[in-house]
Design a protein around this motif. Sequence first.
Motif, PDB file in Angstrom:
ATOM      1  N   LEU A  60      38.119  33.196  26.280  1.00  0.00           N
ATOM      2  CA  LEU A  60      38.788  34.398  25.790  1.00  0.00           C
ATOM      3  C   LEU A  60      39.763  34.058  24.675  1.00  0.00           C
ATOM      4  O   LEU A  60      40.479  33.057  24.738  1.00  0.00           O
ATOM      5  CB  LEU A  60      39.527  35.087  26.933  1.00  0.00           C
ATOM      6  CG  LEU A  60      38.659  35.796  27.989  1.00  0.00           C
ATOM      7  CD1 LEU A  60      39.541  36.388  29.063  1.00  0.00           C
ATOM      8  CD2 LEU A  60      37.822  36.885  27.338  1.00  0.00           C
ATOM      9  N   ALA A  61      39.798  34.901  23.653  1.00  0.00           N
ATOM     10  CA  ALA A  61      40.704  34.673  22.530  1.00  0.00           C
ATOM     11  C   ALA A  61      42.143  34.912  22.963  1.00  0.00           C
ATOM     12  O   ALA A  61      42.416  35.707  23.862  1.00  0.00           O
ATOM     13  CB  ALA A  61      40.344  35.611  21.378  1.00  0.00           C
ATOM     14  N   PRO A  62      43.109  34.249  22.322  1.00  0.00           N
ATOM     15  CA  PRO A  62      44.517  34.462  22.684  1.00  0.00           C
ATOM     16  C   PRO A  62      45.041  35.780  22.122  1.00  0.00           C
ATOM     17  O   PRO A  62      44.400  36.437  21.298  1.00  0.00           O
ATOM     18  CB  PRO A  62      45.219  33.264  22.035  1.00  0.00           C
ATOM     19  CG  PRO A  62      44.353  32.922  20.860  1.00  0.00           C
ATOM     20  CD  PRO A  62      42.938  33.217  21.293  1.00  0.00           C
ATOM     21  N   ASP A  63      46.243  36.159  22.556  1.00  0.00           N
ATOM     22  CA  ASP A  63      46.943  37.349  22.056  1.00  0.00           C
ATOM     23  C   ASP A  63      46.083  38.603  22.190  1.00  0.00           C
ATOM     24  O   ASP A  63      45.916  39.361  21.228  1.00  0.00           O
ATOM     25  CB  ASP A  63      47.379  37.163  20.595  1.00  0.00           C
ATOM     26  CG  ASP A  63      48.329  36.007  20.431  1.00  0.00           C
ATOM     27  OD1 ASP A  63      49.038  35.706  21.402  1.00  0.00           O
ATOM     28  OD2 ASP A  63      48.367  35.415  19.343  1.00  0.00           O
ATOM     29  N   ARG A  64      45.534  38.829  23.353  1.00  0.00           N
ATOM     30  CA  ARG A  64      44.708  39.995  23.577  1.00  0.00           C
ATOM     31  C   ARG A  64      45.017  40.580  24.949  1.00  0.00           C
ATOM     32  O   ARG A  64      45.606  39.917  25.808  1.00  0.00           O
ATOM     33  CB  ARG A  64      43.219  39.655  23.470  1.00  0.00           C
ATOM     34  CG  ARG A  64      42.715  38.806  24.597  1.00  0.00           C
ATOM     35  CD  ARG A  64      41.294  38.302  24.358  1.00  0.00           C
ATOM     36  NE  ARG A  64      40.346  39.376  24.177  1.00  0.00           N
ATOM     37  CZ  ARG A  64      39.715  39.991  25.175  1.00  0.00           C
ATOM     38  NH1 ARG A  64      39.970  39.636  26.420  1.00  0.00           N
ATOM     39  NH2 ARG A  64      38.847  40.937  24.941  1.00  0.00           N
ATOM     40  N   ALA A 113      44.949  46.296  11.367  1.00  0.00           N
ATOM     41  CA  ALA A 113      44.408  45.009  10.930  1.00  0.00           C
ATOM     42  C   ALA A 113      43.061  44.811  11.622  1.00  0.00           C
ATOM     43  O   ALA A 113      42.674  45.609  12.477  1.00  0.00           O
ATOM     44  CB  ALA A 113      45.375  43.880  11.286  1.00  0.00           C
ATOM     45  N   PRO A 114      42.308  43.768  11.254  1.00  0.00           N
ATOM     46  CA  PRO A 114      41.021  43.535  11.919  1.00  0.00           C
ATOM     47  C   PRO A 114      41.163  43.320  13.411  1.00  0.00           C
ATOM     48  O   PRO A 114      42.193  42.839  13.905  1.00  0.00           O
ATOM     49  CB  PRO A 114      40.499  42.267  11.221  1.00  0.00           C
ATOM     50  CG  PRO A 114      41.186  42.239   9.912  1.00  0.00           C
ATOM     51  CD  PRO A 114      42.532  42.837  10.129  1.00  0.00           C
ATOM     52  N   LYS A 115      40.125  43.683  14.135  1.00  0.00           N
ATOM     53  CA  LYS A 115      40.127  43.533  15.592  1.00  0.00           C
ATOM     54  C   LYS A 115      40.030  42.063  15.990  1.00  0.00           C
ATOM     55  O   LYS A 115      40.624  41.644  16.983  1.00  0.00           O
ATOM     56  CB  LYS A 115      38.962  44.330  16.169  1.00  0.00           C
ATOM     57  CG  LYS A 115      38.799  44.225  17.662  1.00  0.00           C
ATOM     58  CD  LYS A 115      37.749  45.193  18.174  1.00  0.00           C
ATOM     59  CE  LYS A 115      36.430  45.015  17.480  1.00  0.00           C
ATOM     60  NZ  LYS A 115      35.395  45.937  18.011  1.00  0.00           N
ATOM     61  N   ASP A 116      39.286  41.287  15.227  1.00  0.00           N
ATOM     62  CA  ASP A 116      39.113  39.860  15.480  1.00  0.00           C
ATOM     63  C   ASP A 116      39.260  39.110  14.159  1.00  0.00           C
ATOM     64  O   ASP A 116      39.401  39.712  13.103  1.00  0.00           O
ATOM     65  CB  ASP A 116      37.741  39.576  16.100  1.00  0.00           C
ATOM     66  CG  ASP A 116      37.592  40.211  17.475  1.00  0.00           C
ATOM     67  OD1 ASP A 116      38.467  39.978  18.327  1.00  0.00           O
ATOM     68  OD2 ASP A 116      36.612  40.943  17.688  1.00  0.00           O
TER      69      ASP A 116
END
Length: 201
Positions: A60-64, A113-116
């Motif tokens: 999982l990506a951070p800051d989400r 801003a962009p979602k990813d």
Amino acid sequence: MASVVATRSFKPLQIPAAQGFGLKARYTPVENVPTLFDYKFIVDRYSPKRAAVVDYYSRLAPDRLSWRVISNINSKDINKAVLRNRLKRRWASAFAEALKDHGYYHNGRRRTAPKDGKHYLTGLKGTLEILIFSDRGINGAHRELVGASRALVKALIRKVQQLEKADSSADKQTEVAANTRSAEAEADVSSSLWSMWNKLL
């Protein structure tokens, strides 16, 4: 890869505007915490799904914001699985729409801003569990579900802001304490040098 947090330090969110819908929520600011549905696979060392679930949370990506709708209605109240799944889907759709209305993507990042990718803006972080205790969402109007979900998003935003203020105040206190210790150390050094100079005289 991110490390998977096995502890579940969830705390309930207060949502007074959504009590009539059987809607409750638990939140933790810690990222990559498995939801109640996936936690049982992680703690069971013999589960065939354990490796796949651990791999999913480690990627999982951070800051989400990770969130999941969990139905606490048993098969006696709603005897058909298709209706229980419909209940969860409708609440998930309503919560995603409520996030969009407040300016967030479904993963909690800001829509300005962009979602990813590299240039996303941090928004809501942590793990959220949405608990459903009523079958009102099966046939209820979609706008009513969205209204209750908006109350949940507002409560989540307030909680995140409170935690950010607490973190910033703790950082300031740590900085002040560090500056005080450095000033005391400089004072001790200067006084010791002055005493040595007096001895030489």
